[in-house]
Design a protein around this motif. Sequence first.
Motif, PDB file in Angstrom:
ATOM      1  N   CYS A  26      31.212 -31.293 -20.359  1.00 11.38           N
ATOM      2  CA  CYS A  26      31.672 -32.672 -20.187  1.00 11.38           C
ATOM      3  C   CYS A  26      30.607 -33.522 -19.500  1.00 11.38           C
ATOM      4  O   CYS A  26      30.377 -34.672 -19.882  1.00 11.38           O
ATOM      5  CB  CYS A  26      32.967 -32.704 -19.396  1.00 11.38           C
ATOM      6  SG  CYS A  26      34.424 -32.202 -20.359  1.00 11.38           S
ATOM      7  N   ARG A  27      29.950 -32.962 -18.500  1.00  9.07           N
ATOM      8  CA  ARG A  27      28.899 -33.717 -17.817  1.00  9.07           C
ATOM      9  C   ARG A  27      27.695 -33.937 -18.744  1.00  9.07           C
ATOM     10  O   ARG A  27      27.052 -34.981 -18.704  1.00  9.07           O
ATOM     11  CB  ARG A  27      28.481 -32.988 -16.546  1.00  9.07           C
ATOM     12  CG  ARG A  27      29.553 -32.977 -15.471  1.00  9.07           C
ATOM     13  CD  ARG A  27      29.707 -34.324 -14.789  1.00  9.07           C
ATOM     14  NE  ARG A  27      30.896 -34.413 -13.979  1.00  9.07           N
ATOM     15  CZ  ARG A  27      31.026 -35.184 -12.909  1.00  9.07           C
ATOM     16  NH1 ARG A  27      30.011 -35.950 -12.524  1.00  9.07           N
ATOM     17  NH2 ARG A  27      32.162 -35.240 -12.231  1.00  9.07           N
ATOM     18  N   GLU A  67      26.013 -37.463 -19.943  1.00  5.49           N
ATOM     19  CA  GLU A  67      24.592 -37.796 -19.985  1.00  5.49           C
ATOM     20  C   GLU A  67      24.209 -38.377 -21.343  1.00  5.49           C
ATOM     21  O   GLU A  67      23.479 -39.372 -21.425  1.00  5.49           O
ATOM     22  CB  GLU A  67      23.753 -36.549 -19.707  1.00  5.49           C
ATOM     23  CG  GLU A  67      23.804 -36.056 -18.274  1.00  5.49           C
ATOM     24  CD  GLU A  67      22.817 -34.929 -18.028  1.00  5.49           C
ATOM     25  OE1 GLU A  67      21.963 -34.676 -18.911  1.00  5.49           O
ATOM     26  OE2 GLU A  67      22.874 -34.295 -16.950  1.00  5.49           O
ATOM     27  N   THR A  68      24.696 -37.753 -22.407  1.00  6.37           N
ATOM     28  CA  THR A  68      24.378 -38.225 -23.759  1.00  6.37           C
ATOM     29  C   THR A  68      24.866 -39.648 -23.980  1.00  6.37           C
ATOM     30  O   THR A  68      24.164 -40.488 -24.563  1.00  6.37           O
ATOM     31  CB  THR A  68      25.003 -37.283 -24.805  1.00  6.37           C
ATOM     32  OG1 THR A  68      24.464 -35.967 -24.649  1.00  6.37           O
ATOM     33  CG2 THR A  68      24.718 -37.776 -26.218  1.00  6.37           C
ATOM     34  N   THR A  69      26.071 -39.927 -23.501  1.00  8.37           N
ATOM     35  CA  THR A  69      26.639 -41.263 -23.644  1.00  8.37           C
ATOM     36  C   THR A  69      25.800 -42.296 -22.902  1.00  8.37           C
ATOM     37  O   THR A  69      25.542 -43.391 -23.411  1.00  8.37           O
ATOM     38  CB  THR A  69      28.086 -41.292 -23.115  1.00  8.37           C
ATOM     39  OG1 THR A  69      28.884 -40.375 -23.866  1.00  8.37           O
ATOM     40  CG2 THR A  69      28.683 -42.678 -23.222  1.00  8.37           C
ATOM     41  N   SER A 107      25.570 -35.590 -12.391  1.00  5.22           N
ATOM     42  CA  SER A 107      25.915 -34.647 -13.442  1.00  5.22           C
ATOM     43  C   SER A 107      26.086 -33.268 -12.808  1.00  5.22           C
ATOM     44  O   SER A 107      26.632 -33.147 -11.714  1.00  5.22           O
ATOM     45  CB  SER A 107      24.821 -34.657 -14.511  1.00  5.22           C
ATOM     46  OG  SER A 107      25.155 -33.862 -15.614  1.00  5.22           O
ATOM     47  N   VAL A 108      25.623 -32.232 -13.477  1.00  2.93           N
ATOM     48  CA  VAL A 108      25.728 -30.875 -12.940  1.00  2.93           C
ATOM     49  C   VAL A 108      24.604 -30.040 -13.540  1.00  2.93           C
ATOM     50  O   VAL A 108      24.099 -30.343 -14.628  1.00  2.93           O
ATOM     51  CB  VAL A 108      27.112 -30.253 -13.264  1.00  2.93           C
ATOM     52  CG1 VAL A 108      27.237 -29.949 -14.756  1.00  2.93           C
ATOM     53  CG2 VAL A 108      27.375 -28.990 -12.444  1.00  2.93           C
ATOM     54  N   ASP A 116      36.538 -36.965 -15.793  1.00  6.42           N
ATOM     55  CA  ASP A 116      35.073 -37.018 -15.673  1.00  6.42           C
ATOM     56  C   ASP A 116      34.420 -37.688 -16.881  1.00  6.42           C
ATOM     57  O   ASP A 116      33.671 -38.661 -16.739  1.00  6.42           O
ATOM     58  CB  ASP A 116      34.510 -35.602 -15.516  1.00  6.42           C
ATOM     59  CG  ASP A 116      34.955 -34.922 -14.241  1.00  6.42           C
ATOM     60  OD1 ASP A 116      36.180 -34.839 -14.018  1.00  6.42           O
ATOM     61  OD2 ASP A 116      34.104 -34.449 -13.473  1.00  6.42           O
ATOM     62  N   LEU A 117      34.694 -37.154 -18.058  1.00  5.50           N
ATOM     63  CA  LEU A 117      34.041 -37.656 -19.257  1.00  5.50           C
ATOM     64  C   LEU A 117      34.564 -39.034 -19.645  1.00  5.50           C
ATOM     65  O   LEU A 117      33.781 -39.931 -19.987  1.00  5.50           O
ATOM     66  CB  LEU A 117      34.225 -36.673 -20.410  1.00  5.50           C
ATOM     67  CG  LEU A 117      33.559 -37.055 -21.737  1.00  5.50           C
ATOM     68  CD1 LEU A 117      32.067 -37.314 -21.544  1.00  5.50           C
ATOM     69  CD2 LEU A 117      33.779 -35.957 -22.775  1.00  5.50           C
TER      70      LEU A 117
END
Length: 221
Positions: free
Chosen positions: A126-127, A131-133, A111-112, A88-89
Motif C-alpha cells: 500500500c505504501r 509512492e507511485t501515485t 512510506s516504509v 493509508d492508501l
Amino acid sequence: MKHVFITGGTGYIGKRLIPLLQQKDYMVTALVRNGSENKLPPGCNIIIANPFEAASFMKDIPADATFVQLLGVPHPGPKKKEQFKTIDLASAKASAIAALHAGVKHFVYVSVAQTPTGIMKDYQQCRAEGETTIRATTIPSTFIRPWYVIGPGHYWPLLFQPLFKILEWIPSTSAKAKALRIVYLNQMLNALLYAVEHAPANGVDIIEISDIRKMNKKLID
C-alpha cells in the motif's frame, strides 16, 4: 512566510513535528476530521475536512506549501490489511490529487522500507502504491522509508534487538536484518525536518533507514 500543510497532525509523529516546524518559523496548516481539532498542538491553522476526498480540502492548501503526508493506521500490523487500503492508501491518493490541484512545491511522504519481509507485505504494498501515485503527479517529492520508529509507548521492538544483531552477522540474513533496523523518534523527526527544508529541484529524493539513523540531533523527549 513558509507554509507546511500536514495530514496526520494529531498522530504519534505529527503532534511532535508541528511544534518543531513552528520553531523554524513555518506556518503550519493541519487537516483533521471533525472532532479531532482539539488534539492538535496549539498555534497551527486548522482545516476540518475529509482526508479521503481531495475536493474537500484542496482549496485550503497554500500554493507554495510543502505537503507532509503522515496520515495512516496507528500501530500497523499484519491483521490490518484492509485498513492499509482504506486509510493509508486512500488518504495518500486523495492528498496527491489535492496537492497537484493546489500547486504545492514539495510533497513529503512517510512510506516504509521496501525490503521483502513476508510479514508486512500488505503494508509495504500500500505504501509503495502511495509512492507511485505521488510520483505520477510530478511534484518534487521526498519519500522517507522507516521500518519501526522507537519512542515513548513504542519500545517493545527493543526486545528483539539482540536477535537482530545476531542476524546481521549471519551472511544469509545480514542484508535483510540491516535493511529493517529500527529508527528512533528523534531521528525520524530530524529526517522529516530535513526533508521539509531540502526539496529536490525535480523528481524524487528517497531517505532510507540508513539515512534516517544518521540523523541523531537531540530534539525532544
